[in-house]
Design an enzyme around this catalytic site. Structure first.
Site, PDB file in Angstrom:
ATOM      1  N   TYR A   1     -11.808   4.719  -9.852  1.00  0.00           N
ATOM      2  CA  TYR A   1     -11.437   5.325  -8.558  1.00  0.00           C
ATOM      3  C   TYR A   1     -11.315   6.841  -8.626  1.00  0.00           C
ATOM      4  O   TYR A   1     -10.829   7.448  -7.662  1.00  0.00           O
ATOM      5  CB  TYR A   1     -10.061   4.800  -8.106  1.00  0.00           C
ATOM      6  CG  TYR A   1      -9.891   3.302  -8.143  1.00  0.00           C
ATOM      7  CD1 TYR A   1     -10.702   2.478  -7.376  1.00  0.00           C
ATOM      8  CD2 TYR A   1      -8.899   2.710  -8.932  1.00  0.00           C
ATOM      9  CE1 TYR A   1     -10.535   1.105  -7.392  1.00  0.00           C
ATOM     10  CE2 TYR A   1      -8.721   1.339  -8.943  1.00  0.00           C
ATOM     11  CZ  TYR A   1      -9.546   0.539  -8.180  1.00  0.00           C
ATOM     12  OH  TYR A   1      -9.371  -0.807  -8.198  1.00  0.00           O
TER      13      TYR A   1
ATOM     14  N   ARG B   1      -8.407   2.844 -13.888  1.00  0.00           N
ATOM     15  CA  ARG B   1      -8.255   3.565 -12.612  1.00  0.00           C
ATOM     16  C   ARG B   1      -8.978   4.928 -12.570  1.00  0.00           C
ATOM     17  O   ARG B   1      -9.643   5.231 -11.581  1.00  0.00           O
ATOM     18  CB  ARG B   1      -6.778   3.722 -12.243  1.00  0.00           C
ATOM     19  CG  ARG B   1      -6.025   2.397 -12.147  1.00  0.00           C
ATOM     20  CD  ARG B   1      -4.645   2.542 -11.549  1.00  0.00           C
ATOM     21  NE  ARG B   1      -4.708   2.750 -10.125  1.00  0.00           N
ATOM     22  CZ  ARG B   1      -4.538   3.905  -9.531  1.00  0.00           C
ATOM     23  NH1 ARG B   1      -4.222   4.957 -10.238  1.00  0.00           N
ATOM     24  NH2 ARG B   1      -4.659   4.024  -8.237  1.00  0.00           N
TER      25      ARG B   1
ATOM     26  N   TYR C   1      -1.834  -1.880 -11.692  1.00  0.00           N
ATOM     27  CA  TYR C   1      -3.282  -2.006 -11.872  1.00  0.00           C
ATOM     28  C   TYR C   1      -3.752  -1.348 -13.166  1.00  0.00           C
ATOM     29  O   TYR C   1      -4.853  -0.816 -13.235  1.00  0.00           O
ATOM     30  CB  TYR C   1      -4.027  -1.444 -10.657  1.00  0.00           C
ATOM     31  CG  TYR C   1      -3.537  -2.052  -9.356  1.00  0.00           C
ATOM     32  CD1 TYR C   1      -3.959  -3.320  -8.970  1.00  0.00           C
ATOM     33  CD2 TYR C   1      -2.621  -1.383  -8.546  1.00  0.00           C
ATOM     34  CE1 TYR C   1      -3.489  -3.897  -7.795  1.00  0.00           C
ATOM     35  CE2 TYR C   1      -2.145  -1.955  -7.373  1.00  0.00           C
ATOM     36  CZ  TYR C   1      -2.580  -3.202  -7.004  1.00  0.00           C
ATOM     37  OH  TYR C   1      -2.113  -3.771  -5.856  1.00  0.00           O
TER      38      TYR C   1
ATOM     39  N   CYS D   1     -18.538   4.076 -25.192  1.00  0.00           N
ATOM     40  CA  CYS D   1     -19.766   4.856 -24.997  1.00  0.00           C
ATOM     41  C   CYS D   1     -20.217   4.745 -23.547  1.00  0.00           C
ATOM     42  O   CYS D   1     -21.181   4.052 -23.224  1.00  0.00           O
ATOM     43  CB  CYS D   1     -20.860   4.376 -25.955  1.00  0.00           C
ATOM     44  SG  CYS D   1     -22.382   5.281 -25.745  1.00  0.00           S
ATOM     45  N   GLU D   2     -19.438   5.367 -22.674  1.00  0.00           N
ATOM     46  CA  GLU D   2     -19.803   5.459 -21.257  1.00  0.00           C
ATOM     47  C   GLU D   2     -19.270   6.796 -20.740  1.00  0.00           C
ATOM     48  O   GLU D   2     -18.121   7.165 -21.033  1.00  0.00           O
ATOM     49  CB  GLU D   2     -19.184   4.322 -20.441  1.00  0.00           C
ATOM     50  CG  GLU D   2     -19.744   2.968 -20.814  1.00  0.00           C
ATOM     51  CD  GLU D   2     -19.912   2.045 -19.622  1.00  0.00           C
ATOM     52  OE1 GLU D   2     -20.100   2.536 -18.487  1.00  0.00           O
ATOM     53  OE2 GLU D   2     -19.862   0.830 -19.852  1.00  0.00           O
TER      54      GLU D   2
ATOM     55  N   GLU E   1       4.534  -6.203   1.524  1.00  0.00           N
ATOM     56  CA  GLU E   1       4.123  -6.715   0.214  1.00  0.00           C
ATOM     57  C   GLU E   1       3.619  -5.606  -0.701  1.00  0.00           C
ATOM     58  O   GLU E   1       2.430  -5.522  -0.990  1.00  0.00           O
ATOM     59  CB  GLU E   1       3.071  -7.816   0.391  1.00  0.00           C
ATOM     60  CG  GLU E   1       2.154  -7.570   1.561  1.00  0.00           C
ATOM     61  CD  GLU E   1       1.214  -8.713   1.871  1.00  0.00           C
ATOM     62  OE1 GLU E   1       1.694  -9.834   2.055  1.00  0.00           O
ATOM     63  OE2 GLU E   1      -0.004  -8.461   1.909  1.00  0.00           O
ATOM     64  N   PRO E   2       4.551  -4.770  -1.164  1.00  0.00           N
ATOM     65  CA  PRO E   2       4.151  -3.678  -2.052  1.00  0.00           C
ATOM     66  C   PRO E   2       3.833  -4.155  -3.461  1.00  0.00           C
ATOM     67  O   PRO E   2       4.455  -5.095  -3.965  1.00  0.00           O
ATOM     68  CB  PRO E   2       5.402  -2.787  -2.074  1.00  0.00           C
ATOM     69  CG  PRO E   2       6.528  -3.709  -1.780  1.00  0.00           C
ATOM     70  CD  PRO E   2       5.999  -4.792  -0.899  1.00  0.00           C
ATOM     71  N   GLY E   3       2.872  -3.508  -4.062  1.00  0.00           N
ATOM     72  CA  GLY E   3       2.566  -3.772  -5.469  1.00  0.00           C
ATOM     73  C   GLY E   3       2.834  -2.515  -6.270  1.00  0.00           C
ATOM     74  O   GLY E   3       3.857  -2.369  -6.938  1.00  0.00           O
TER      75      GLY E   3
ATOM     76  N   GLY F   1       0.770  -1.240   0.000  1.00  0.00           N
ATOM     77  CA  GLY F   1       0.000   0.000   0.000  1.00  0.00           C
ATOM     78  C   GLY F   1       0.800   1.288   0.000  1.00  0.00           C
ATOM     79  O   GLY F   1       0.200   2.378   0.020  1.00  0.00           O
TER      80      GLY F   1
HETATM   81  N1  LLP Z   1      -1.286  -7.114   0.005  1.00  0.00           N
HETATM   82  C1  LLP Z   1      -2.602  -7.372  -0.100  1.00  0.00           C
HETATM   83  C2  LLP Z   1      -3.198  -8.374   0.767  1.00  0.00           C
HETATM   84  C3  LLP Z   1      -3.374  -6.670  -1.028  1.00  0.00           C
HETATM   85  O1  LLP Z   1      -4.674  -6.914  -1.121  1.00  0.00           O
HETATM   86  C4  LLP Z   1      -2.759  -5.691  -1.856  1.00  0.00           C
HETATM   87  C5  LLP Z   1      -3.544  -4.941  -2.817  1.00  0.00           C
HETATM   88  C6  LLP Z   1      -1.382  -5.484  -1.729  1.00  0.00           C
HETATM   89  C7  LLP Z   1      -0.664  -6.206  -0.787  1.00  0.00           C
HETATM   90  C8  LLP Z   1      -0.623  -4.509  -2.584  1.00  0.00           C
HETATM   91  O2  LLP Z   1      -1.086  -3.210  -2.436  1.00  0.00           O
HETATM   92  P1  LLP Z   1      -0.324  -2.026  -3.217  1.00  0.00           P
HETATM   93  O3  LLP Z   1       1.056  -1.931  -2.659  1.00  0.00           O
HETATM   94  O4  LLP Z   1      -0.311  -2.376  -4.648  1.00  0.00           O
HETATM   95  O5  LLP Z   1      -1.121  -0.818  -2.936  1.00  0.00           O
HETATM   96  N2  LLP Z   1      -6.683  -1.585  -8.010  1.00  0.00           N
HETATM   97  C9  LLP Z   1      -6.363  -0.620  -6.992  1.00  0.00           C
HETATM   98  C10 LLP Z   1      -5.499  -1.195  -5.899  1.00  0.00           C
HETATM   99  C11 LLP Z   1      -6.090  -2.422  -5.261  1.00  0.00           C
HETATM  100  C12 LLP Z   1      -5.164  -3.048  -4.293  1.00  0.00           C
HETATM  101  C13 LLP Z   1      -5.676  -4.338  -3.823  1.00  0.00           C
HETATM  102  N3  LLP Z   1      -4.828  -4.974  -2.872  1.00  0.00           N
HETATM  103  C14 LLP Z   1      -5.710   0.605  -7.634  1.00  0.00           C
HETATM  104  O6  LLP Z   1      -5.563   0.639  -8.853  1.00  0.00           O
HETATM  105  O7  LLP Z   1      -5.374   1.550  -6.929  1.00  0.00           O
END
Ligand code: LLP
Length: 404
Positions: free
Chosen positions: A305, A301, A360, A331-332, A262-264, A221
């Site tokens: 969001y 996104r 994402y 068309c939205e 656990e960063p994404g 996050g």
């Molecule tokens: N760990 C868990 C259990 C999660 O559910 C997530 C993301 C992460 C780690 C990684 O989070 P991050 O570092 O990427 O923020 N689609 C949305 C974000 C949804 C995230 C869902 N869970 C967006 O585009 O902002």
């Protein structure tokens, strides 16, 4: 934040067409270095949340950058991690509402599961008595880019409630389980270390109940900047937030435990742009629209969001700045990439770069309107190559049973 030069972008769009995602490996490596450096004082292992971007070529770059493992949320994400050579102890499975078959299948692979409800824990215990499992708690504090991606608050669907911890102990004892980890994830895209600290404190307070833990997992996050003029978060502030609660915990616990994060999006978002072509310029009721050959089926996104994605006109960088709404070809009404931005005059045929599209973006794309998902290109040093082909009509229609 990666922005390709016009010449490079032109080469790519000439060869692969538009729209196309373009990723810069160097940006990913830099983000990985920043993470590793910020948390270097701790015994920390970083698990990449592969849902953010599961392009295997990109995951390989992340692996090579020293990121330890994979945070997977579905059996196929686990499968991808195994296919890419991750050992099973470098994968953690954090499902939402898994079926018995999923719990059983992942358990048989020997991949640790991180479960967020009493039901899942009980079902795991029945299937795998005596085994190790991790629990996802609800820390009752949440933060994220928007309410839609905030997960840690008490009313969210995620995690075991703090009020149910006695029940967790009962299930653990009934099935002779070992609680190997305590986990929380407060949301996606937070910028305030204080909120993160509160969740760390919550995890530590729960962890005191489970003396034979291997790790504490503080989730992902970490926020990224979507506006080029703004400063990035300082990850060291987040590492600092862990310090005191961890030290207090380890004192009580009598031994140190591993920390996991656990960063994404932090690793991948800024590495990628979506290049799209302006097909139509239109003025209506005083609003200037630039319509692109892409839509929310490639980058959802902004529509989903209200996320801000900065957009630059690569083809006309010196053009006069004009307030323009950048819209897609669906068309939205919500099919808007940017509701209004000062941008160097977009002209029909220009290539625009939609920035910060690596997290994402492609991973949330869909087949809406049957246009197919976009191809992906990776820039890795002096190599530029296609990592994903443009999805063809037949590839989409092949999923349907015989209709001709
Ligand atoms: N760990 C868990 C259990 C999660 O559910 C997530 C993301 C992460 C780690 C990684 O989070 P991050 O570092 O990427 O923020 N689609 C949305 C974000 C949804 C995230 C869902 N869970 C967006 O585009 O902002």
């Amino acid at each position: 934040m990666f922005i390709p030069a016009l010449e490079q972008a032109r080469k790519i769009t000439d060869e692969y067409g538009t729209p196309v995602f373009v990723t810069d490996a160097r940006t990913i490596r830099k983000k990985a270095d920043t993470l590793l450096d910020a948390f270097s004082a701790f015994n920390v292992k970083i698990f990449y949340a592969v849902k953010a971007n599961y392009n295997p070529h990109i995951v390989k770059i992340i692996k090579e950058s020293g990121i330890y493992g994979i945070d997977a949320v579905s059996p196929n994400e686990v499968r991808l991690a195994l296919d890419l050579g991750y050992q099973k102890d470098r994968i953690i499975f954090t499902p939402s509402n898994p079926t018995d078959e999923e719990i059983s299948g992942i358990g048989k692979l020997g991949v640790l599961q991180n479960l967020g409800s009493l039901s899942e824990l009980r079902r795991f215990g029945k299937l795998f008595p005596g085994e190790s499992v991790s629990i996802r708690i609800c820390p009752e504090v949440g933060a994220g880019e928007t309410a839609k991606v905030t997960t840690g608050q008490s009313e969210s669907k995620f995690g075991v409630s703090m009020a149910d911890l006695d029940a967790v102990e009962k299930i653990r004892d009934e099935y002779n389980l070992r609680i190997a980890g305590v986990h929380s994830h407060i949301g996606s895209g937070f910028y305030d270390p204080e909120v993160f600290k509160k969740s760390v404190e919550a995890v530590c307070s729960v962890a005191e109940k489970f003396p034979d833990l291997d790790f504490l997992d503080f989730g992902g996050g970490f926020g990224v900047e979507y506006r080029p003029e703004k400063d990035e978060i300082n990850l060291k502030d987040f590492a600092e937030a862990i310090k005191k609660p961890m030290a207090d915990f380890e004192k009580k616990n009598g031994k140190s435990v591993e920390i996991r994060i656990e960063p994404g999006k932090f690793l991948v978002s800024q590495s990628t742009v979506l290049l799209a072509k302006v097909t139509t310029i239109k003025k209506k009721n005083g609003i200037k629209f630039a319509g692109l050959d892409s839509g929310f089926y490639h980058l959802i996104r902004p529509a989903m969001y209200d996320a801000y994605h900065h957009i630059v006109n690569l083809s006309n960088p010196d053009g006069e700045k004009e307030f323009t709404q950048i819209v897609g070809n669906v068309c939205e009404t919500c099919d808007i990439f940017n509701k209004g931005i000062e941008i160097a005059e977009p002209r029909e045929g220009d290539i625009l770069a939609i920035l910060t599209a690596g997290g994402y973006g492609s991973s949330m794309s869909s087949n809406y309107n049957l246009r197919g998902t976009a191809p992906e290109v990776l820039i890795n040093g002096d190599k530029i190559f296609l990592t994903k082909k443009r999805q063809a009509y037949n590839q989409i229609m092949d999923c349907f049973t015989d209709y001709k």
